[in-house]
Design a protein around this motif. Structure first.
Motif, mmCIF file in Angstrom:
data_model
loop_
_atom_site.group_PDB
_atom_site.id
_atom_site.type_symbol
_atom_site.label_atom_id
_atom_site.label_comp_id
_atom_site.label_asym_id
_atom_site.label_seq_id
_atom_site.Cartn_x
_atom_site.Cartn_y
_atom_site.Cartn_z
ATOM 1 N N SER A 38 -12.498 0.764 4.493
ATOM 2 C CA SER A 38 -12.190 0.286 5.146
ATOM 3 C C SER A 38 -10.922 -0.447 4.322
ATOM 4 O O SER A 38 -10.077 -1.484 4.255
ATOM 5 C CB SER A 38 -13.079 -1.684 5.289
ATOM 6 O OG SER A 38 -13.470 -1.342 3.855
ATOM 7 N N ARG A 39 -11.083 -0.365 2.644
ATOM 8 C CA ARG A 39 -10.009 -1.043 1.994
ATOM 9 C C ARG A 39 -8.934 -0.553 1.980
ATOM 10 O O ARG A 39 -7.662 -0.239 1.169
ATOM 11 C CB ARG A 39 -10.835 -1.900 0.308
ATOM 12 C CG ARG A 39 -12.119 -2.678 1.509
ATOM 13 C CD ARG A 39 -13.001 -3.007 0.065
ATOM 14 N NE ARG A 39 -12.116 -3.476 -0.866
ATOM 15 C CZ ARG A 39 -11.736 -4.874 -1.601
ATOM 16 N NH1 ARG A 39 -12.009 -5.420 -0.386
ATOM 17 N NH2 ARG A 39 -11.309 -5.209 -2.159
ATOM 18 N N TRP A 40 -8.974 1.022 1.737
ATOM 19 C CA TRP A 40 -8.512 1.675 1.130
ATOM 20 C C TRP A 40 -7.110 1.878 1.736
ATOM 21 O O TRP A 40 -6.757 1.223 3.293
ATOM 22 C CB TRP A 40 -8.924 3.580 1.512
ATOM 23 C CG TRP A 40 -7.774 4.267 1.155
ATOM 24 C CD1 TRP A 40 -7.720 5.270 -0.687
ATOM 25 C CD2 TRP A 40 -6.671 5.648 1.553
ATOM 26 N NE1 TRP A 40 -6.268 6.160 -0.801
ATOM 27 C CE2 TRP A 40 -6.130 6.112 0.490
ATOM 28 C CE3 TRP A 40 -5.650 5.103 3.236
ATOM 29 C CZ2 TRP A 40 -4.913 7.062 0.871
ATOM 30 C CZ3 TRP A 40 -4.460 5.434 3.508
ATOM 31 C CH2 TRP A 40 -4.329 6.338 1.908
ATOM 32 N N ARG A 41 -5.570 2.261 0.987
ATOM 33 C CA ARG A 41 -4.175 1.597 1.077
ATOM 34 C C ARG A 41 -3.639 2.998 -0.019
ATOM 35 O O ARG A 41 -3.834 3.303 -0.472
ATOM 36 C CB ARG A 41 -3.877 0.191 0.849
ATOM 37 C CG ARG A 41 -4.120 -0.479 1.727
ATOM 38 C CD ARG A 41 -3.929 -0.405 3.252
ATOM 39 N NE ARG A 41 -4.349 -1.789 4.235
ATOM 40 C CZ ARG A 41 -5.322 -1.843 4.358
ATOM 41 N NH1 ARG A 41 -6.487 -0.653 4.281
ATOM 42 N NH2 ARG A 41 -6.081 -2.943 5.258
ATOM 43 N N PRO A 42 -2.058 3.308 0.889
ATOM 44 C CA PRO A 42 -1.666 4.757 0.055
ATOM 45 C C PRO A 42 -1.182 3.335 -0.565
ATOM 46 O O PRO A 42 -1.006 2.680 -1.428
ATOM 47 C CB PRO A 42 -0.399 4.952 1.300
ATOM 48 C CG PRO A 42 -0.882 3.956 2.073
ATOM 49 C CD PRO A 42 -2.033 3.892 2.504
ATOM 50 N N LEU A 43 -0.347 5.079 -1.882
ATOM 51 C CA LEU A 43 -0.635 3.989 -3.364
ATOM 52 C C LEU A 43 1.488 3.610 -3.332
ATOM 53 O O LEU A 43 1.743 4.967 -2.016
ATOM 54 C CB LEU A 43 -0.006 5.205 -4.797
ATOM 55 C CG LEU A 43 -2.023 5.323 -5.356
ATOM 56 C CD1 LEU A 43 -1.519 6.453 -5.849
ATOM 57 C CD2 LEU A 43 -2.493 4.429 -5.744
ATOM 58 N N SER A 44 2.024 2.915 -3.550
ATOM 59 C CA SER A 44 3.709 2.636 -3.275
ATOM 60 C C SER A 44 4.234 3.394 -2.781
ATOM 61 O O SER A 44 5.408 3.387 -2.074
ATOM 62 C CB SER A 44 3.556 1.572 -4.094
ATOM 63 O OG SER A 44 3.765 1.883 -5.709
ATOM 64 N N ASN A 45 4.260 4.700 -4.333
ATOM 65 C CA ASN A 45 4.509 5.765 -4.345
ATOM 66 C C ASN A 45 4.311 7.779 -3.341
ATOM 67 O O ASN A 45 5.182 7.882 -3.669
ATOM 68 C CB ASN A 45 5.335 6.186 -5.674
ATOM 69 C CG ASN A 45 3.734 6.445 -6.405
ATOM 70 O OD1 ASN A 45 2.547 6.413 -6.002
ATOM 71 N ND2 ASN A 45 3.874 7.240 -7.637
ATOM 72 N N ALA A 46 3.642 7.009 -2.461
ATOM 73 C CA ALA A 46 2.923 8.143 -2.253
ATOM 74 C C ALA A 46 3.708 8.826 -1.012
ATOM 75 O O ALA A 46 3.927 10.086 -1.085
ATOM 76 C CB ALA A 46 2.102 7.321 -0.598
ATOM 77 N N GLN A 47 4.898 8.389 -0.210
ATOM 78 C CA GLN A 47 5.955 9.204 0.381
ATOM 79 C C GLN A 47 6.713 9.675 -0.327
ATOM 80 O O GLN A 47 7.251 11.314 0.476
ATOM 81 C CB GLN A 47 6.834 8.068 1.534
ATOM 82 C CG GLN A 47 6.451 7.722 2.045
ATOM 83 C CD GLN A 47 5.526 8.139 3.415
ATOM 84 O OE1 GLN A 47 5.614 9.390 3.398
ATOM 85 N NE2 GLN A 47 4.341 7.849 3.828
ATOM 86 N N GLN A 48 6.612 9.507 -1.992
ATOM 87 C CA GLN A 48 8.332 10.047 -2.612
ATOM 88 C C GLN A 48 7.299 11.702 -3.505
ATOM 89 O O GLN A 48 8.226 12.071 -4.552
ATOM 90 C CB GLN A 48 8.753 9.422 -3.834
ATOM 91 C CG GLN A 48 10.066 8.865 -2.661
ATOM 92 C CD GLN A 48 8.930 7.307 -2.573
ATOM 93 O OE1 GLN A 48 7.590 6.921 -2.951
ATOM 94 N NE2 GLN A 48 9.630 6.782 -1.523
ATOM 95 N N TYR A 49 5.631 11.282 -3.115
ATOM 96 C CA TYR A 49 4.658 12.009 -4.556
ATOM 97 C C TYR A 49 5.427 13.536 -3.674
ATOM 98 O O TYR A 49 5.351 13.888 -2.976
ATOM 99 C CB TYR A 49 3.350 11.953 -5.042
ATOM 100 C CG TYR A 49 2.893 12.840 -4.463
ATOM 101 C CD1 TYR A 49 2.522 12.935 -6.611
ATOM 102 C CD2 TYR A 49 2.136 13.751 -4.270
ATOM 103 C CE1 TYR A 49 1.632 13.488 -6.723
ATOM 104 C CE2 TYR A 49 1.298 14.266 -4.781
ATOM 105 C CZ TYR A 49 0.733 14.236 -5.803
ATOM 106 O OH TYR A 49 0.482 15.343 -6.683
#
Length: 214
Positions: A38-49
């Motif tokens: 319920s609280r999980w969010r992707p890291l800010s740099n996830a799209q670049q990983y």
């Protein structure tokens, strides 16, 4: 041997071929998992990983990312079998795929720092500085297990320069503690074991013998 807790599970009925077996980690685990989701969010740099596994799976391999063009979580490893220049060149000239050459001859790897690259007959050839202390002999490269070695052995490293090695001589790996399991948004919670599955004799430890809680 391992200090980890282990137990044997015995089936009370026959298990069919390809039948899926489920484990119940307990109500606390389930509650913690639902809270995490319920609280999980992707890291800010996830799209670049980009993962080392994806980069290593490129066919044909793309030119190495190093220096300013390399992602901070990546390190480069060198296959020691490419020390035999005559061996890999003969294999390539006979039409062999150098990725297959690696599969046939094992994977002894060293941490590598790319110093320069040149192109010969369309092939990228790299000069690299190897950290010999980081040597690993592995049947399969465990990318999260390979560390850079420099923090563990300060002042006790040996180096070697290798020249004109092909792209296939190198692979990517995660730097220490940068793999998926070490990210701040992953789920960590112990799997529960219900008391009732243990014999009474295992559950009668007197509190006088219990270590004090800290």
């Amino acid at each position: 041997y391992s200090a980890n807790v282990a137990m044997e599970l015995i089936a009370l009925r026959d298990i069919d071929a390809d039948e899926e077996i489920f484990l119940d980690y307990g109500d606390l685990w389930d509650k913690a998992w639902r809270h995490h989701v319920s609280r999980w969010r992707p890291l800010s740099n996830a799209q670049q990983y980009v993962s080392p596994e994806d980069l290593n799976a490129q066919d044909p391999p793309q030119p190495l990312r190093y220096g300013d063009s390399a992602e901070s979580h990546l390190q480069i490893l060198y296959h020691g079998l490419f020390d035999d220049d005559e061996g890999w060149r003969d294999f390539a000239e006979s039409g062999g795929n150098l990725t297959k050459y690696v599969e046939l001859h094992g994977q002894e790897v060293y941490k590598a720092e790319i110093l320069s690259v040149r192109i010969e007959d369309g092939r990228h050839l790299y000069t690299a500085n190897l950290t010999l202390e980081a040597e690993e002999e592995l049947d399969e490269v465990d990318f999260d297990a390979v560390t850079d070695g420099t923090m563990d052995h300060p002042g006790n490293l040996e180096y070697e320069i290798v020249v004109d090695k092909p792209r296939e001589a190198f692979i990517y790996a995660n730097r220490a503690y940068t793999g998926d399991a070490y990210q701040s948004n992953v789920f960590r919670f112990f799997p529960g074991i219900p008391d009732e599955i243990f014999p009474d004799a295992w559950r009668n430890i007197k509190r006088d013998f219990m270590p004090p809680r800290t």
